[in-house]
Motif scaffolding. Structure first.
Motif, mmCIF file in Angstrom:
data_model
loop_
_atom_site.group_PDB
_atom_site.id
_atom_site.type_symbol
_atom_site.label_atom_id
_atom_site.label_comp_id
_atom_site.label_asym_id
_atom_site.label_seq_id
_atom_site.Cartn_x
_atom_site.Cartn_y
_atom_site.Cartn_z
ATOM 1 N N TRP A 13 36.503 -27.295 -2.977
ATOM 2 C CA TRP A 13 35.072 -27.420 -2.697
ATOM 3 C C TRP A 13 34.257 -27.422 -3.977
ATOM 4 O O TRP A 13 33.287 -28.164 -4.123
ATOM 5 N N ASP A 66 27.267 -25.112 -0.304
ATOM 6 C CA ASP A 66 28.055 -26.123 0.401
ATOM 7 C C ASP A 66 28.041 -27.414 -0.415
ATOM 8 O O ASP A 66 26.994 -27.902 -0.840
ATOM 9 N N HIS A 102 34.304 -33.897 4.896
ATOM 10 C CA HIS A 102 33.729 -32.553 4.883
ATOM 11 C C HIS A 102 34.154 -31.739 6.098
ATOM 12 O O HIS A 102 34.414 -30.538 5.994
#
Length: 215
Positions: A13, A66, A102
């Motif tokens: 990530w 995120d 994602h």
């Protein structure tokens, strides 16, 4: 801006916004938190309400966490760079495959984790992981053919950053890929920002035992 990330060897990530910002020359301060240590979670909560990395902040009050949210924020803040394709049809396509990455490919993520320094060739090939790989192969092959390469939508974009950790996984686990997908993976690996991330990962000394072995 400050970008908080985890270990470059393991944190898929974290790789996405770091590579994106490096590729487009967007300046930032890097803060790396070693994962899975006693104080890791508390350190992450100090930067993000999710207690996860990556997170992006700025002196003007910006606070985003995120990887996809960070990418969208960067696209808004730096419109001079084509972080998404300029063409609206291509942009919609790029957003769709980025969101698919994602939220999807759970079998591949679980069975073929990111460990740039490792070599697990031929392992992790569960039926579900192979189905995910087939879909990823199709996405890469179709995009390169449709938009002419060398990257998914011609020039390097958010979509390529979203799939860069998958390339790292494929380098480690070495699943069978089509010629087109394998060539794309090589181009991503050799791109300057991704290459810089790989070199940094190889220099790290922190190890997470559970990710360094594979039965």
């Amino acid at each position: 801006m400050k970008l908080v990330i985890g270990d470059k060897n393991y944190s898929s990530w974290s790789m996405r916004p770091w590579v994106l910002m490096k590729h487009f020359g967007i300046p930032f301060e890097e803060v790396c938190i070693e994962m899975y240590e006693a104080g890791s979670k508390a350190a992450m909560f100090a930067h993000s309400p999710s207690g996860k990395v990556p997170s992006l902040s700025a002196d003007d009050g910006l606070a985003v966490w995120d990887s996809l949210a960070i990418a969208e924020t960067l696209a808004e803040r730096f419109p001079q760079h084509a972080l998404w394709p300029r063409d609206p049809v291509a942009r919609g396509h790029a957003r769709s495959i980025s969101a698919e990455m994602h939220s999807g490919f759970g079998e591949m993520r679980t069975n073929m984790w990111m460990n740039i320094r490792a070599s697990f060739a031929g392992k992790g090939a569960t039926p579900g992981a192979l189905a995910d790989i087939a879909r990823i192969d199709a996405i890469w092959s179709e995009c390169v053919e449709q938009y002419g390469g060398p990257f998914l939508f011609g020039e390097f974009s958010i979509a390529d950053a979203m799939y860069a950790p998958v390339v790292m996984r494929f380098n480690t686990w070495e699943p069978a890929l089509s010629e087109a997908a394998a060539a794309y993976a090589r181009r991503v690996t050799e791109s300057p920002a991704v290459h810089a991330w790989i070199e940094d990962a190889r220099r790290e000394r922190h190890a997470i035992a559970v990710y360094d072995t594979c039965a």
